[in-house]
Each structure stands twice: as structure tokens, then as C-alpha cells.
Enzyme design. Structure first.
Site, PDB file in Angstrom:
ATOM      1  CG  ASP A 253      -0.251  -0.091   2.514  1.00 43.51           C
ATOM      2  OD1 ASP A 253       0.518   0.833   2.834  1.00 43.51           O
ATOM      3  OD2 ASP A 253      -0.444  -1.098   3.244  1.00 43.51           O
ATOM      4  CB  VAL A 254       0.007   4.738  -0.870  1.00 47.46           C
ATOM      5  CG1 VAL A 254      -0.945   5.063   0.279  1.00 47.46           C
ATOM      6  CG2 VAL A 254       0.744   5.983  -1.331  1.00 47.46           C
TER       7      VAL A 254
END
Length: 381
Positions: A253-254
Site C-alpha cells: 500500500d501507499v
């Protein structure tokens, strides 16, 4: 008329007198045969001139005198001196050059003889053994297009369904068609697919925070944009080799940093990311606040994600370090569900400050791998 005749007679008489007094200086030539030349200006009474010419020798004797060529050289003291023979170093270099020239000439003649004889590079049995054991078998058309960097496998299937791909002059609408790029003529939108596919490339990236694992061209913060310089210099570093189309294996994820593998090998990515491989993934979670034993028990008991109860393989509280004030947890999972580690920590009542993946199966994040890109690649044939 009488005066003219008298003058001619006088000239002939003078010439006869001059030639009668002529004698040869070399006695050896006097014994040779002579040719007789008649005068074209003789009066009606024929007059002969005995002029002798020595014929050219067929085998002239070589000159006994040798030609002296002076050599000006510098001695060990740096003084110039004159000598009649070439320097020893010059003779040695000339001998080496002559031997090298003879060797090259012999090798060239042998190559020409083999080419003229039509000698094959490999026997038929050797070629058959190579084709059966080492040559890549025909692959699905969609897979070949994806490996050649045309598009992703799904996008390649769409190109095939739209009739924009031809194989050996015929439109092919079946992605499962088996083709061999080295033998079949494959065209996409009128452009010939190269016979040689790009080599397999494997890259390890220490993903920085704020980047997403997406191959979309419109995504400005995709991790693949970190490889722009690597791909721009591909043709310079690998002349004549097609450029690979790379993608990430799995996702982060970011907000998560750490190890992510980038490759163009679809089979390798499938084996690495598929749940059946049962590969463990190790994360280091930095926690806000204090971590006690009850938190560790809660994390080890697991939580429900998407209707499935997920439990970690192991949970460990790392010893504190002077440079790191916040507590850290080492969490190992193998299912790899979306936000699994974050959900485990959240279910235990803790809050994650930072999350980093340091290992995927047997692939561990190198300690010297920078935050932006210091990728190590491995190419296989």
C-alpha cells in the site's frame, strides 16, 4: 647528275673505310655470330657493312656487389651511431609480424576451405538434441505479446480479440494460439514483433513511502516510474536486445515501504504471489505508544479479514535501540491478504507509526539498498 653520283660514291667509300678500321675491345665477343645489315643508300653496286650486335643474354648474371644500407640507431647511452646491420629489436618484430601474418593467412584459408566444403556448424543430432531440451517450446500468443513488451497479458488478449494481431499473414483471434517468435511472423498493428524476446529481468526495490504498485501510465506516483533511467539506458547498455516490460510482483500500500520485486517474468511472478506457494513475508512495524505482553498475545491470536480468520506465523518484540525510540514488532505472515499486518495490529489496540517489509520467502531486503532505487538485476536466458 654526275656530281651527285660522285658525291654518293665518296660517302660510301668513307663509310667503308671507317668500319674497316672498327675492332672489338672484348675478344670473347669477336667469336660470336654477327648479323649483316645492308645499306639502303647504296648505289647500284651493292656494298655490305659488317656491324656486329651482341644478343641479349637470357640469364643475366646477378651482381656480386651488395647494397649497403646504413642504420642510424641510438645506443644505451643515448648516443647516435651508424651501423650496417638492422637493430636486433627490429629483426625480432619483423619475424613476429611475419609469423602472425602467416598464421592469419592459414586460418583464413582453413575457414574458406570449410565454407567451400559446406561443413555444418553442428550435426543434425546435436541440433535435434538442442531443440528438444533447450529450445523454448511454442507459447500462447497473448503470453508472447506480453513478454515482448507490447502490453499486459489482459491488454494483449484485447488486441487479439479486436483482430489487430496477425500470425504468418492471417488474422488471429485466439489468445491460446501457440506461436514461436523465432519462426512465426507476428504483426501487431502492422509492426513486426522481434524474433528475439527480451531477457528475463529480476529487480529488487526498496519502495519509498507515497508510491503505489501500479503499472498504469496515468499514475504519476507509480513505483515503475523509478525505473525510467534504467529503461532509458537499456538500448545503450544492451544494444540489439529488446526492452523488457516490467511489472511488480504483488503489492504494497501507499504508506508501506520496503522490499518489492519487479520483473518481466510472468511465471515467476505467479509462483511468487500465488497463495499456493505458501511463502512467508516478514514485516517490521514501528508502534506509537507502549507494547506489552497482552498486545503480543492479541496479535498472535489473529483477526478476521474478508470473512477469513487470519493468524500470523510469529510475533516478536524487538529489543530497543538508542537511535530508535519507538517500539518495533517483527511480524511474519504467509497469507498476504490486503492490509493483513495493519489489521492484526489494529485489532490488538495498537497504532502503526511505520510499516516496512524486509523479506519475501528467501528474498531479503539488502541492507545497502537505498530508498529510491539501487536495483540489482539478474538476467537469465
Amino acid at each position: 647528275m654526275a656530281a651527285a653520283g660522285a658525291t654518293a660514291a665518296a660517302a660510301v667509300a668513307a663509310a667503308s673505310l671507317a668500319f674497316s678500321s672498327f675492332h672489338l675491345s672484348k675478344p670473347s665477343l669477336a667469336r660470336r655470330h654477327f648479323r649483316t645489315i645492308r645499306s639502303s643508300i647504296s648505289p647500284p653496286s651493292t656494298t655490305e657493312f659488317n656491324i656486329s650486335f651482341a644478343p641479349k643474354s637470357k640469364n643475366p648474371k646477378p651482381q656480386s656487389e651488395t647494397l649497403l644500407i646504413p642504420w642510424i640507431i641510438r645506443d644505451a647511452n643515448g648516443n647516435l651511431k651508424l651501423q650496417s646491420t638492422p637493430p636486433a629489436k627490429y629483426l625480432e618484430d619483423m619475424a613476429k609480424a611475419k609469423a602472425l601474418t602467416a598464421k592469419k593467412k592459414k586460418k583464413k584459408e582453413e575457414s574458406a576451405a570449410r565454407a567451400a566444403a559446406g561443413e555444418p556448424k553442428h550435426s543434425k543430432a546435436a541440433r535435434r538434441f538442442y531443440n528438444e531440451n533447450f529450445r523454448d517450446p511454442p507459447q500462447r500468443l497473448s503470453k508472447v505479446l506480453a513478454a515482448a513488451g507490447v502490453a499486459s497479458r489482459r491488454s494483449s488478449e484485447e488486441l487479439i480479440f479486436e483482430g489487430r494481431v496477425t500470425v504468418n499473414g492471417s488474422v488471429c483471434n485466439t489468445p491460446q494460439t501457440r506461436v514461436d517468435p523465432a519462426r512465426d511472423m507476428i504483426y501487431v498493428n502492422g509492426n513486426r514483433l522481434p524474433k528475439k524476446l527480451p531477457p528475463k529481468v529480476y529487480l529488487a526495490l526498496n519502495k519509498p513511502k507515497g508510491y503505489i504498485c501500479s503499472s498504469g501510465e496515468k499514475e504519476s506516483k507509480s513505483v515503475l516510474f523509478l525505473f525510467d533511467d534504467y529503461l532509458k539506458n537499456w538500448n545503450k547498455q544492451n544494444p540489439g536486445v529488446p526492452k523488457p516490460r516490467i511489472f511488480t510482483v504483488g503489492r504494497l500500500d501507499v504508506a508501506t515501504t520496503g522490499l518489492i520485486i519487479v520483473t518481466n517474468d510472468g511465471d515467476f511472478a505467479q509462483k511468487l504471489s500465488h497463495p499456493s506457494s505458501n511463502l512467508s513475508k516478514e514485516y517490521i512495524a514501528t508502534i506509537d505508544g507502549v507494547v506489552n505482553k497482552s498486545h503480543l498475545i492479541a496479535i498472535s491470536e489473529g483477526t478476521v479479514i474478508d470473512g477469513i480468520h487470519c493468524t500470523p506465523d510469529s510475533v516478536e518484540l524487538l529489543p530497543p535501540q538508542p537511535a530508535i525510540l519507538k517500539p518495533r514488532l517483527r511480524i511474519v505472515v504467509h497469507e498476504g491478504r490486503n492490509h493483513e499486518v495493519r489489521e492484526l495490529v489494529k485489532n490488538a489496540g495498537l497504532q502503526i507509526h511505520a510499516l516496512k517489509r524486509v523479506r519475501i520467502g528467501g528474498f531479503r531486503l539488502p541492507s545497502d539498498l537505498g530508498n529510491i532505487l539501487k536495483a540489482k538485476s539478474k538476467r537469465t536466458r
